[in-house]
Design a protein around this motif. Sequence first.
Motif, PDB file in Angstrom:
ATOM      1  N   PHE A 110       0.833  -1.200   0.000  1.00 23.85           N
ATOM      2  CA  PHE A 110       0.000   0.000   0.000  1.00 23.85           C
ATOM      3  C   PHE A 110       0.874   1.259   0.000  1.00 23.85           C
ATOM      4  O   PHE A 110       0.535   2.270  -0.619  1.00 23.85           O
ATOM      5  CB  PHE A 110      -0.916  -0.036   1.225  1.00 23.85           C
ATOM      6  N   GLN A 111       2.008   1.186   0.692  1.00 28.46           N
ATOM      7  CA  GLN A 111       2.923   2.329   0.720  1.00 28.46           C
ATOM      8  C   GLN A 111       3.438   2.677  -0.677  1.00 28.46           C
ATOM      9  O   GLN A 111       3.655   3.857  -0.990  1.00 28.46           O
ATOM     10  CB  GLN A 111       4.103   2.031   1.656  1.00 28.46           C
ATOM     11  N   LEU A 112       3.630   1.678  -1.529  1.00 29.61           N
ATOM     12  CA  LEU A 112       4.039   1.951  -2.914  1.00 29.61           C
ATOM     13  C   LEU A 112       3.018   2.857  -3.602  1.00 29.61           C
ATOM     14  O   LEU A 112       3.388   3.796  -4.315  1.00 29.61           O
ATOM     15  CB  LEU A 112       4.173   0.645  -3.692  1.00 29.61           C
ATOM     16  N   ALA A 113       1.729   2.566  -3.383  1.00 31.35           N
ATOM     17  CA  ALA A 113       0.676   3.385  -3.995  1.00 31.35           C
ATOM     18  C   ALA A 113       0.707   4.803  -3.433  1.00 31.35           C
ATOM     19  O   ALA A 113       0.574   5.779  -4.174  1.00 31.35           O
ATOM     20  CB  ALA A 113      -0.689   2.740  -3.767  1.00 31.35           C
ATOM     21  N   LEU A 114       0.910   4.929  -2.124  1.00 26.66           N
ATOM     22  CA  LEU A 114       0.982   6.261  -1.505  1.00 26.66           C
ATOM     23  C   LEU A 114       2.177   7.042  -2.054  1.00 26.66           C
ATOM     24  O   LEU A 114       2.071   8.238  -2.342  1.00 26.66           O
ATOM     25  CB  LEU A 114       1.087   6.136   0.012  1.00 26.66           C
ATOM     26  N   ASP A 115       3.298   6.374  -2.200  1.00 28.62           N
ATOM     27  CA  ASP A 115       4.497   7.015  -2.730  1.00 28.62           C
ATOM     28  C   ASP A 115       4.255   7.531  -4.146  1.00 28.62           C
ATOM     29  O   ASP A 115       4.663   8.646  -4.497  1.00 28.62           O
ATOM     30  CB  ASP A 115       5.651   6.005  -2.713  1.00 28.62           C
ATOM     31  N   GLN A 116       3.556   6.726  -4.953  1.00 27.81           N
ATOM     32  CA  GLN A 116       3.279   7.141  -6.334  1.00 27.81           C
ATOM     33  C   GLN A 116       2.322   8.334  -6.380  1.00 27.81           C
ATOM     34  O   GLN A 116       2.507   9.266  -7.159  1.00 27.81           O
ATOM     35  CB  GLN A 116       2.698   5.968  -7.127  1.00 27.81           C
ATOM     36  N   LEU A 117       1.304   8.310  -5.541  1.00 29.21           N
ATOM     37  CA  LEU A 117       0.379   9.442  -5.474  1.00 29.21           C
ATOM     38  C   LEU A 117       1.114  10.718  -5.072  1.00 29.21           C
ATOM     39  O   LEU A 117       0.856  11.800  -5.621  1.00 29.21           O
ATOM     40  CB  LEU A 117      -0.748   9.149  -4.485  1.00 29.21           C
ATOM     41  N   ALA A 118       2.040  10.578  -4.123  1.00 24.03           N
ATOM     42  CA  ALA A 118       2.797  11.742  -3.679  1.00 24.03           C
ATOM     43  C   ALA A 118       3.699  12.275  -4.788  1.00 24.03           C
ATOM     44  O   ALA A 118       3.821  13.490  -4.979  1.00 24.03           O
ATOM     45  CB  ALA A 118       3.628  11.374  -2.444  1.00 24.03           C
ATOM     46  N   LYS A 119       4.340  11.370  -5.533  1.00 28.56           N
ATOM     47  CA  LYS A 119       5.216  11.794  -6.634  1.00 28.56           C
ATOM     48  C   LYS A 119       4.446  12.597  -7.680  1.00 28.56           C
ATOM     49  O   LYS A 119       4.992  13.511  -8.289  1.00 28.56           O
ATOM     50  CB  LYS A 119       5.847  10.569  -7.293  1.00 28.56           C
ATOM     51  N   GLU A 120       3.189  12.241  -7.888  1.00 30.70           N
ATOM     52  CA  GLU A 120       2.379  12.923  -8.902  1.00 30.70           C
ATOM     53  C   GLU A 120       1.566  14.069  -8.306  1.00 30.70           C
ATOM     54  O   GLU A 120       0.749  14.672  -9.002  1.00 30.70           O
ATOM     55  CB  GLU A 120       1.435  11.913  -9.581  1.00 30.70           C
ATOM     56  N   HIS A 121       1.775  14.355  -7.008  1.00 30.34           N
ATOM     57  CA  HIS A 121       1.030  15.422  -6.326  1.00 30.34           C
ATOM     58  C   HIS A 121      -0.478  15.227  -6.495  1.00 30.34           C
ATOM     59  O   HIS A 121      -1.238  16.189  -6.654  1.00 30.34           O
ATOM     60  CB  HIS A 121       1.441  16.801  -6.845  1.00 30.34           C
ATOM     61  N   ALA A 122      -0.879  13.972  -6.475  1.00 27.91           N
ATOM     62  CA  ALA A 122      -2.303  13.644  -6.573  1.00 27.91           C
ATOM     63  C   ALA A 122      -2.937  13.729  -5.183  1.00 27.91           C
ATOM     64  O   ALA A 122      -2.256  13.589  -4.160  1.00 27.91           O
ATOM     65  CB  ALA A 122      -2.491  12.247  -7.155  1.00 27.91           C
ATOM     66  N   ASN A 163       1.347  18.711   0.665  1.00 24.72           N
ATOM     67  CA  ASN A 163       2.581  18.672   1.452  1.00 24.72           C
ATOM     68  C   ASN A 163       2.750  17.289   2.075  1.00 24.72           C
ATOM     69  O   ASN A 163       2.485  17.087   3.266  1.00 24.72           O
ATOM     70  CB  ASN A 163       2.547  19.748   2.536  1.00 24.72           C
ATOM     71  N   TYR A 164       3.138  16.337   1.238  1.00 25.72           N
ATOM     72  CA  TYR A 164       3.333  14.977   1.717  1.00 25.72           C
ATOM     73  C   TYR A 164       4.710  14.827   2.369  1.00 25.72           C
ATOM     74  O   TYR A 164       5.685  15.473   1.963  1.00 25.72           O
ATOM     75  CB  TYR A 164       3.190  13.979   0.572  1.00 25.72           C
ATOM     76  N   LYS A 165       4.782  13.969   3.356  1.00 22.54           N
ATOM     77  CA  LYS A 165       6.045  13.649   4.025  1.00 22.54           C
ATOM     78  C   LYS A 165       6.233  12.130   3.973  1.00 22.54           C
ATOM     79  O   LYS A 165       6.013  11.428   4.970  1.00 22.54           O
ATOM     80  CB  LYS A 165       6.010  14.158   5.468  1.00 22.54           C
ATOM     81  N   ILE A 166       6.617  11.652   2.810  1.00 19.79           N
ATOM     82  CA  ILE A 166       6.708  10.212   2.579  1.00 19.79           C
ATOM     83  C   ILE A 166       7.882   9.623   3.360  1.00 19.79           C
ATOM     84  O   ILE A 166       9.003  10.124   3.301  1.00 19.79           O
ATOM     85  CB  ILE A 166       6.858   9.929   1.068  1.00 19.79           C
ATOM     86  N   ASN A 167       7.592   8.543   4.077  1.00 23.23           N
ATOM     87  CA  ASN A 167       8.599   7.872   4.896  1.00 23.23           C
ATOM     88  C   ASN A 167       8.701   6.411   4.449  1.00 23.23           C
ATOM     89  O   ASN A 167       8.227   5.502   5.127  1.00 23.23           O
ATOM     90  CB  ASN A 167       8.213   7.970   6.376  1.00 23.23           C
TER      91      ASN A 167
END
Length: 421
Positions: free
Chosen positions: A300-312, A399-403
């Motif tokens: 699921f974190q992979l999906a969150l990371d991708q959404l953050a990269k695209e500023h979705a 303003n995502y803070k991906i960890n």
Amino acid sequence: MKKKLFGIFGPILLAAVLLVLLFFSPYKINSSDPKLIKAASSSMAGNVLRGNSITKEALSTDNYVPFFGSSELSRISPFHPSVLAEKYDRGYTPFLMGAPGTQSLTQFMMMQSLGNDLKQRKVVFIISPQWFVKHGIKRDYFDAYYSPEQTLHWLLNLRKVQASDKYLAQRLTHYGVVRKDERLDRMLAAVMDGKLPDKTDLVFSKLKLNMLEREDELFSTIGMVSKQDMIDKNTKALPEKYDHTELNTLANQLGERATQGNEFGIQRRFYHQRIKPHMNRFENSQKKWDYRFSPEFSDFQLALDQLAKEHADALFIIPPVNGRWADFTGLSKEMLKQFSGKIKYQLTSQGFKNIADYTDQENTPYFMQDTIHLGWKGWLAADEKIAPFLADRKSQIQNYKINNQYFLSKEWQEMNPAEIK
């Protein structure tokens, strides 16, 4: 002798020539055809989900909104998001990105292959607690929607190997459908070591990707069955103007009518086909089920990371489990509450704030259609969040803070929610 040989090999050579001509001809499906895109948006067809051509064409406009999920999206009722958007002319059509068996890993692969078509868009993501089992997505489910095209798209666009790439490569090697491709297996091994794939492997993979993309252009509509007729039929049950009080009354009426004859509030056909013949087997059968510890949290974190990269910007919906069914099967409600707390911590700590958690609605009549899928009042409740969220479909910079270091780790997968501070 020559005639005899030609009689044997002639048809094979002719078929090969025709195949080459087909692949190199300019012919392809008209993926920009509005009718085709509309049909694909509700089809949840494997060829559409494994490919890119139709989905990318749909998302190149502002007419479609990706709805990521799984089997709940396939159950069309008057309160399904596709029906409500159609009936009340909301200016968008849900593009259903999921099907029974799709989970976070599959949804991430679809996301990353869409690239900039997700940039600064809004999406809806329905999280099923049932995905988060001990070993993550089952092999049969993964195999059904595995896309070599999407996998090669990821590998060929790598410029620097990051933690998420290492994790993805490692997860993919768990599945035989991936490992049977020796070149791909070799490329994944390189990524796991933090290296880019060998240049020779990349050259051959580029040729293969070109072929797969051509197949997608030619054949992605094969087996595609639109649900548009069912959507249109269900719009007729709704009042002409959106009125929440009237819709809530209707949801109660339809739910009561559909669930008569069993104590669980489950749709009659589902109950008689899937539940009643096996009642003795189901009683107390889920006492040991646990959704708190799973590699699915890192998928699921992979999906969150991708959404953050695209500023979705995503609205996350967490459905409950039918409360009466959980009591019968022994499924722990405390465990479900802790699962909800864990997934919400993963979201909120990284800046994902739009969450509709319905875990506490497990005993609301007609909220669920069956044991685990949203029903009449469930979809209506979800729509109270979906409608205002999509009123403006342009995402603002988030303003995502991906960890990834933590949420891709075994430590997080096995973290007891009771210990999260």
